[in-house]
Design an enzyme around this catalytic site. Structure first.
Site, PDB file in Angstrom:
ATOM      1  N   HIS B 120      51.475 -19.848 -98.355  1.00  0.00           N
ATOM      2  CA  HIS B 120      52.554 -18.884 -98.152  1.00  0.00           C
ATOM      3  C   HIS B 120      53.869 -19.672 -98.195  1.00  0.00           C
ATOM      4  O   HIS B 120      53.901 -20.849 -97.822  1.00  0.00           O
ATOM      5  CB  HIS B 120      52.349 -18.245 -96.774  1.00  0.00           C
ATOM      6  N   ASP B 197      48.523 -23.628 -91.001  1.00  0.00           N
ATOM      7  CA  ASP B 197      49.184 -22.319 -90.894  1.00  0.00           C
ATOM      8  C   ASP B 197      48.103 -21.295 -90.544  1.00  0.00           C
ATOM      9  O   ASP B 197      47.283 -20.941 -91.390  1.00  0.00           O
ATOM     10  CB  ASP B 197      49.860 -22.009 -92.236  1.00  0.00           C
ATOM     11  N   GLN B 200      46.991 -16.120 -90.753  1.00  0.00           N
ATOM     12  CA  GLN B 200      45.879 -15.229 -91.119  1.00  0.00           C
ATOM     13  C   GLN B 200      44.561 -15.700 -90.511  1.00  0.00           C
ATOM     14  O   GLN B 200      43.499 -15.146 -90.814  1.00  0.00           O
ATOM     15  CB  GLN B 200      45.735 -15.148 -92.651  1.00  0.00           C
ATOM     16  N   LYS B 223      50.645 -10.197 -86.125  1.00  0.00           N
ATOM     17  CA  LYS B 223      49.499 -10.014 -87.011  1.00  0.00           C
ATOM     18  C   LYS B 223      48.196  -9.915 -86.219  1.00  0.00           C
ATOM     19  O   LYS B 223      47.114  -9.829 -86.788  1.00  0.00           O
ATOM     20  CB  LYS B 223      49.413 -11.173 -88.002  1.00  0.00           C
ATOM     21  N   CYS B 362      54.588 -13.486-100.915  1.00  0.00           N
ATOM     22  CA  CYS B 362      55.272 -14.717-100.505  1.00  0.00           C
ATOM     23  C   CYS B 362      54.483 -15.947-100.914  1.00  0.00           C
ATOM     24  O   CYS B 362      54.375 -16.919-100.161  1.00  0.00           O
ATOM     25  CB  CYS B 362      55.544 -14.727 -99.000  1.00  0.00           C
TER      26      CYS B 362
END
Lengths: 157, 407
Positions: B120, B197, B200, B223, B362
């Site tokens: 991302h 990261d 998700q 999220k 993104c």
């Protein structure tokens, strides 16, 4: 489409728009163009290049290439047909009328087939799609006016 | 196929108020359960004051609410030391914090920074710009044909002068679940920092930070059923202690002299200014909600929906599914429909109350490598069921009909 489809969407995706999306006109480069310019929509990554060949003050030829949604592609295709043979001032005026139409500020009475884009005004997120190639065309017009050996377009985003 | 929702729609006021809505964009942001909304308003109704400031009872209550939230979120993510959870605005700020504070103190000309093609922009641009600012070399690890990180290529790229390997837990664009421990091991062999990261990852998988293997893990609250504007960075204590602060101001100081300042202890050193207590309290409630559902069940629910969606979508003519097989992907499907731009598709799906994401997600460097400008992405969460998939698939088939029927 057999499923539910609102009247607004029917108007947005008129068959002339779907046709030009499938078979865009003037979808090519112009090797001896007077100027060309890029249009980029950073939100979706859609990107078009518009080429212009001027003969004095008249747009002798205009073309585009790139990729984008049906609205942006059909708009570019119909734009090339509308602008070809027009003077610089007439092309600028078409830009203003078209912009007025898709933003809902004018009826676009002088636009002929381009009036098919009137449905865009009810989808504000799609105004950028409909005007992407038009902005590139206008900036190519400006470049062409600056002189024969026009500078390459500024990279955007 | 009948996959029931794992959490009832009636727990989510927005979904309950719009029964026709098929919300398939949870990878962008999730809907919020009543429990989260109640926690936020309850904080303002009972406990609101500026924490760490006053000696009065109410300020102590706010401090307590903030600290309790930190403890429970750290526990949920498997971090045994809650002071190593730094609250931020979300994943983006967490990664910028690392790239700026750690990066500028530790990366120099001649060093190497490695990211992957899946990233991302939030885990790509800060490292790219760090490389440009320091003169370090910026390298991108390419993917296999199925959209997975090529570990052999990664091993070659991560040389002795590599200072950081930054990668995602789960790809937001393709759904690829990455082998975090393997990638961290490759980074550590070269003495590089392993930065993950988790935007998700944390909402869908058990993170288990202490045994995950990475040095730092970034995540976003919104999220994972929490409010927007809160998220965090969990990192190893020695890493956080050795780093200079990111932002200066109140709360992050120990002693401010006329000429110099010393820093507060963790986590305050990295939390300048009045904190987002409301966000932390809301996120703690979200984490509590997820724990009650059980993260194993959350994951198997999403996997079942993804398996079903990939099966059904692959029966639609002209649909191309992107990314790894369903067994190795998180709770989303990314696809293209031939000759129909994702923007047009999502606009037409919206007319049937189906909310999907269309665009480059993104992840422009990834889109370029895939040779597409954009994809359509449907992502699932605890409130989705198989009827959402059925509605999506038949609507996609109808859009295809409409676009190909035009002559």
């Amino acid at each position: 489409m057999t499923g539910p489809m609102s009247a607004d969407l029917e108007e947005l995706y008129q068959s002339i728009i779907l046709d030009h999306n499938r078979r865009p006109q003037n979808f090519r480069t112009i090797p001896d163009a007077s100027a060309h310019a890029d249009g980029l929509n950073p939100m979706c990554g859609d990107q078009f290049t518009v080429w212009l060949k001027m003969n004095g003050d008249v747009v002798e030829d205009v073309s585009f290439q790139g990729s984008g949604c049906a609205i942006s592609k059909a708009s570019a295709s119909l734009m090339t047909q509308a602008v070809k043979g027009k003077t610089r001032a007439e092309a600028e005026k078409l830009f203003d009328s078209f912009h007025g139409l898709v933003t809902g500020h004018s009826g676009g009475e002088d636009l002929g087939r381009l009036k098919a884009f009137s449905g865009v005004s009810r989808f504000p997120l799609r105004v950028k799609c409909a005007t992407l190639a038009w902005h590139a065309m206008r900036s190519a017009l400006d470049d062409a006016a600056k002189g024969p050996a026009s500078s390459p377009p500024e990279p955007q985003a | 196929m009948n996959i029931k929702p794992l959490a009832p729609r009636s727990d989510f006021p927005l979904l309950a108020g719009d029964p026709k809505l098929r919300y398939l964009d949870s990878a962008a942001t999730t809907q919020k359960p009543q429990a989260v909304l109640d926690a936020i308003s309850g904080y303002y109704e009972r406990d609101n004051a500026n924490p760490h400031r006053g000696a009065y009872t109410l300020s102590a209550a706010a401090t307590e609410a903030y600290q309790t939230a930190r403890d429970s979120i750290a526990r949920f993510l498997g971090a045994s030391d809650p002071d190593t959870l730094i609250f931020t605005r979300g994943t983006t700020e967490s990664l910028n914090l690392l790239a700026t504070a750690w990066g500028h103190a530790n990366v120099k000309k001649g060093d190497r920074i490695v990211v992957t093609r899946l990233e991302h922009h939030a885990n790509f641009v800060p490292w790219q710009q760090l490389a440009l600012a320091t003169g370090a070399e910026f390298r991108i690890c390419e993917l296999t044909a199925e959209g997975e990180i090529d570990l052999a290529k990664l091993s070659e790229l991560v040389t002795k002068n590599t200072k950081v390997v930054a990668f995602g837990h789960v790809s937001n664009a393709l759904g690829t679940v990455n082998p975090v421990a393997d990638i961290a091991a490759i980074a550590h062999r070269a003495g590089a920092l392993a930065v993950c990261d988790g935007a998700q990852g944390a909402p869908h998988l058990t993170v288990g930070f202490d045994s995950l293997g990475v040095d730092a893990y970034a995540f976003s609250g919104h999220k994972m059923l929490g409010p927007m504007g809160i998220g965090g960075l969990i990192a190893k204590r020695d890493l956080l202690e050795s780093m200079p602060p990111y932002q200066m101001g109140g709360d992050m100081i120990a002693l401010v002299g006329d000429a110099a300042t010393t820093w507060n202890v963790l986590p305050h050193k990295f939390e300048a200014g009045t904190p987002n207590v409301e966000g932390a309290v809301g996120l703690a409630a979200a984490v509590g909600y997820l724990q009650a559902l059980g993260m194993d069940r959350v994951h198997s629910h999403e996997s079942a929906l993804v398996r079903y969606a990939t099966e059904r979508l692959s029966t639609v003519e002209d649909v191309t599914l992107l990314g790894p097989p369903a067994a190795r992907r998180g709770g989303l499907v990314s696809f293209t429909l031939r000759d129909v731009h994702p923007h047009d598709l999502s606009q037409l799906l919206d007319a049937e109350s189906i909310a999907v994401r269309a665009g480059h997600h993104c992840a422009q460097p990834l889109m370029r490598a895939l040779g597409v400008n954009a994809t359509t992405r449907a992502s699932f969460y605890v409130y989705n069921d198989s009827s959402d998939v059925d509605a999506l698939v038949s609507a996609v088939a109808r859009v295809r009909e409409r676009f190909t029927a035009a002559v």
